[in-house]
Every structure is written in structure tokens, then in C-alpha cells.
Enzyme design. Structure first.
Site: not given
Ligand code: FAD
Ligand code: NAP
Length: 335
Positions: A161, A235, A331
Site C-alpha cells: 500500500r 480500510s 492508510e
Molecule cells: P483519491 O482519494 O482521489 O486520492 C488518493 C490520494 O492520491 C490523494 O493523496 C491524492 O492527492 C492522490 N492522487 C489521486 N490521483 C492522483 C494522480 N492522478 N496523481 C497524483 N496524485 C493523485 N484500496 C485498495 O488498495 N484496495 C481495496 O480493496 C480498496 N477497497 C476500497 C473499498 C471502498 C469501499 C473504498 C471507499 C475504498 C477502497 N480502497 C481500496 C481505497 C481507494 O479506493 C483506493 O486507494 C483508490 O486507488 C483511490 O483512488 P481515488 O482516485 O479515489 O484517489
Molecule cells: P479478508 O479476506 O477477511 O482477510 C483479512 C485480512 O487478512 C486481509 O486484510 C488480508 O490482507 C489478509 N489475508 C487474507 N488471506 C490472506 C492470504 N491468503 N495471504 C495473505 N493475506 C491474507 O479481507 P477483507 O477485509 O474481506 O478484504 C478482502 C480483500 O480486499 C483484501 O485483500 C483487502 O486488502 C481488500 N480490501 C481493501 C480495502 C482498502 O481500502 N484498502 C478495503 C476493502 C477490501 P490484505 O489486505 O493484505 O490482502
């Protein structure tokens, strides 16, 4: 067009009402460059979908929203395609485009909100796939010089991340396009989390990338709050990567603490599990709280100030440190 005293509520998925001193959307590098000539010394903030930000106060500067579109095939062989996408493309639409065209590699990243341009920012990841796995290069506009620079995978310094754009190059570049390498001969990645189970429910024995995408969409829709209904930014905390001794300490009291191997002999803990064990899951304070199904997600039920959600995150960090000796890191990007 530059707008003043602009309400950012529709532009952040937490749905927080704050005002930007100035706001504009750009759909080309020329437009971006034009707006930057009118920067007048203001602090800048670039937004995509606003799904990874928490506003804790009005933004006394210039918010620029990336709306650079376009999807282009730049190379094709028997095995793979290189696809270049504009930073303002909606990420999930791009995933669906790839799945429909049978280009594999990002189906596990279905339904992540936000833009293509933000995908490398934190090396988005889900269900065992990270953007770095398919990443080829990106083009980014250097704010100070006005030049467009190309970054390959090494130059992006991707981590868990993390990328160089969240660390030492923070606020220096605007990502304008990203090129991904997608497969035509697929490796199906169904071993993570609940995917296998969901495929069984769907009655699928030999999944295609379309099946994986559908399974991920179904799981996510059942577990995660839809930002259109409940404000959130996914998250709120990263999963902590800790030394083995930290895990062993926790295991003294919690034998079954989930943990996963991480690089350099470290282990990854599930932040959601720690928060749940500490009793925070589902806690609601009037108009905000911790989601009832997913302890990693902080939510805005209605009209909450971002600072309250930030304070809640501080309380959680302190509590988790006290109870488990683990320091959680946010995050979500705080403004
Ligand atoms: P923004 O929120 O608009 O920006 C995020 C940051 O990046 C800010 O600091 C902004 O200034 C910068 N930024 C944005 N675009 C640019 C650009 N073009 N150039 C330079 N800087 C920029 N993330 C995960 O990794 N995995 C997930 O599974 C995941 N699940 C999510 C589920 C939900 C319901 C929600 C609400 C969020 C989730 N996220 C997840 C977080 C988010 O969706 C991601 O991080 C996504 O990539 C953010 O994109 P955005 O365009 O909305 O960024
Ligand atoms: P989950 O399947 O309930 O698992 C809980 C956590 O355990 C996750 O965060 C995941 O880490 C870790 N995990 C599970 N299985 C794993 C494996 N085989 N090897 C390594 N790590 C493992 O998770 P969940 O909350 O439902 O989310 C599912 C996936 O969506 C995850 O990958 C999560 O990162 C992603 N997600 C991200 C966001 C965001 O905003 N960043 C929001 C929602 C969901 P990792 O997170 O490192 O994968």
C-alpha cells in the site's frame, strides 16, 4: 473553469462537507498546465475519485480533479497486451473493460473505487493481487518543471500500500496515464479469502477471469459499505507488518491470531482482527463509527465532521497499541 469556495462533499466518498478555496477539473495535460499558471502560490491537492481521503477541515488551496480519459492498446503479442489508460478513467470501469476483452490480471481488483491515476499511488491491492503485478509504467507531470516524466516499476518503489509518490515524491507529480501488462493466457488466482467459497455458491468449477470478477464483486458487495449509501474510504488502517516477536507476544493470549508471512522474515497481521478483538467493531457514536461488518472501515452515517472520524482513528490506534503492542498506521490520506 475555476470555481471558488467549492463544496467538496460530492468529491470524497466519506461524504464530508468541506470547502476548497478554489476547484477545477482538467481533462488534458494542457488544461492542467493552464490551471497551474493560475496557482498564485496556493497549496495544491489532486483528486481522483476521492475514495482514499479524509478531509478534517476546509482546504485553503487549489483542488484539481483529474479527468484525463482514454484507453489505448499500445502493444499486443500472442501472450499479452499493454494497455495505456488515462488517469481519470474510473478504475472499476477499466477492470470491466479488461474482463470483457478477456485481458487478465486485474479481475481480483474489481469494484475498488477511485481512478486509474490513483492505482499506483498506494499500489492498490485486494485478494492477493497488487497493481505492481501488472504495472509497466506511468507518465507523470512534474509540477515544478511542467515536464512529463516516465516511471517504470522500479522507479515507483512499490511497497505494501505504498509507492514513491506517497513518500519522497509526495506532492511533486500528477499521474496522467498508466500502462498495464495484461495476459491473454490467464493465471486464475482464486485461493485468497472467500473467493473459492463464492465460486462454489456460483456453481463454478473452472473459473474464467469473468467468474473471478463476479465473485469478487459479490463478496465485496456483501461485506463493504457502499459509499453511495454510507460514507467511507475503505480500510482506514493498513495491515501492520511486524517482527515475529510481536506476533509471539500476542499469541500468548490469542493463540489463533491470523498472520501471514511478509518479506524479510516479518509477519503481516490483520488490522481488522485486532480492532475487532479490542471491541471496536460496530461501535457507533451518533453519526459516525466503526462499520458493523468490517472493523477496518470507519464510517460517516450522516453529516459528521472529518475531524471526529480522525479523532476516532487516533483513539483506535492508541487502544490497539496498549492492548497488542502494535502501532497501526492510517492508510487513508488526511487533509
Ligand atoms: P483519491 O482519494 O482521489 O486520492 C488518493 C490520494 O492520491 C490523494 O493523496 C491524492 O492527492 C492522490 N492522487 C489521486 N490521483 C492522483 C494522480 N492522478 N496523481 C497524483 N496524485 C493523485 N484500496 C485498495 O488498495 N484496495 C481495496 O480493496 C480498496 N477497497 C476500497 C473499498 C471502498 C469501499 C473504498 C471507499 C475504498 C477502497 N480502497 C481500496 C481505497 C481507494 O479506493 C483506493 O486507494 C483508490 O486507488 C483511490 O483512488 P481515488 O482516485 O479515489 O484517489
Ligand atoms: P479478508 O479476506 O477477511 O482477510 C483479512 C485480512 O487478512 C486481509 O486484510 C488480508 O490482507 C489478509 N489475508 C487474507 N488471506 C490472506 C492470504 N491468503 N495471504 C495473505 N493475506 C491474507 O479481507 P477483507 O477485509 O474481506 O478484504 C478482502 C480483500 O480486499 C483484501 O485483500 C483487502 O486488502 C481488500 N480490501 C481493501 C480495502 C482498502 O481500502 N484498502 C478495503 C476493502 C477490501 P490484505 O489486505 O493484505 O490482502
Amino acid at each position: 473553469m475555476i470555481q471558488e469556495h467549492f463544496n467538496l462533499r460530492p468529491y470524497n466518498t466519506f461524504g464530508i462537507e468541506v470547502f476548497a478555496k478554489r476547484f477545477a477539473a482538467f481533462s488534458s495535460i494542457e488544461e492542467l498546465s493552464h490551471f497551474l499558471q493560475h496557482r498564485d502560490g496556493d497549496e495544491l491537492l489532486f483528486l481522483g475519485g476521492g475514495s482514499n481521503v479524509l478531509f478534517t477541515q476546509n482546504f485553503d488551496g487549489f483542488v484539481l480533479r483529474n479527468e484525463i480519459h482514454g484507453i489505448e492498446k499500445v502493444e499486443e503479442t500472442d501472450d499479452h497486451v499493454l494497455i495505456k489508460a488515462g488517469a481519470g478513467e474510473v478504475w472499476h470501469d477499466f477492470v470491466l473493460y479488461c474482463v470483457e476483452n478477456d485481458f487478465g490480471g486485474i479481475e481480483n481488483l474489481s469494484l475498488i473505487p477511485g481512478s486509474v491515476g490513483a492505482s499506483p499511488m498506494q499500489n492498490i491491492g485486494a485478494y492477493g493481487v497488487e497493481i505492481k503485478d501488472v504495472f509497466v509504467s506511468l507518465e507523470a507531470y512534474h509540477i515544478e518543471s511542467g515536464e512529463v516524466h516516465t516511471f517504470d516499476k522500479d522507479a515507483c518503489e512499490f511497497g505494501y500500500r505504498e509507492s514513491v509518490f506517497k513518500r519522497k515524491l509526495k506532492n511533486q507529480y500528477v499521474i496522467v496515464s498508466v500502462t498495464y501488462r495484461l495476459s491473454k493466457k490467464h493465471t486464475i488466482n482464486s485461493s485468497y479469502g472467500a473467493i473459492e467459497n463464492e465460486l462454489k455458491v456460483m456453481g463454478v468449477d473452472f473459473p474464467t477471469i469473468k467468474d473471478i470478477s463476479k465473485a469478487v464483486i459479490a463478496i465485496r458487495s456483501s461485506k463493504l459499505p457502499n459509499p453511495a449509501e454510507i460514507g467511507n474510504a475503505g480500510s482506514f488502517f493498513k495491515n501492520p507488518v511486524v517482527e515475529k516477536e510481536v506476533l509471539e507476544n500476542i499469541q500468548l493470549n490469542y493463540e489463533n491470531v491470523p498472520n501471514y508471512p511478509a518479506p524479510n522474515g516479518k509477519v503481516k497481521l490483520a488490522a481488522g482482527w485486532l480492532i475487532d478483538q479490542a471491541g471496536w467493531k460496530g461501535k457507533t457514536f451518533d453519526t459516525y463509527g466503526v462499520h458493523k461488518l468490517q472493523a477496518l472501515v470507519l464510517v460517516n452515517y450522516s453529516d459528521t465532521e472529518g475531524s471526529k472520524i480522525f479523532d476516532l482513528s487516533t483513539e483506535i490506534i492508541q487502544d490497539i497499541y496498549q492492548k497488542f503492542g502494535v502501532e497501526l498506521e492510517r492508510e487513508v490520506n488526511i487533509y
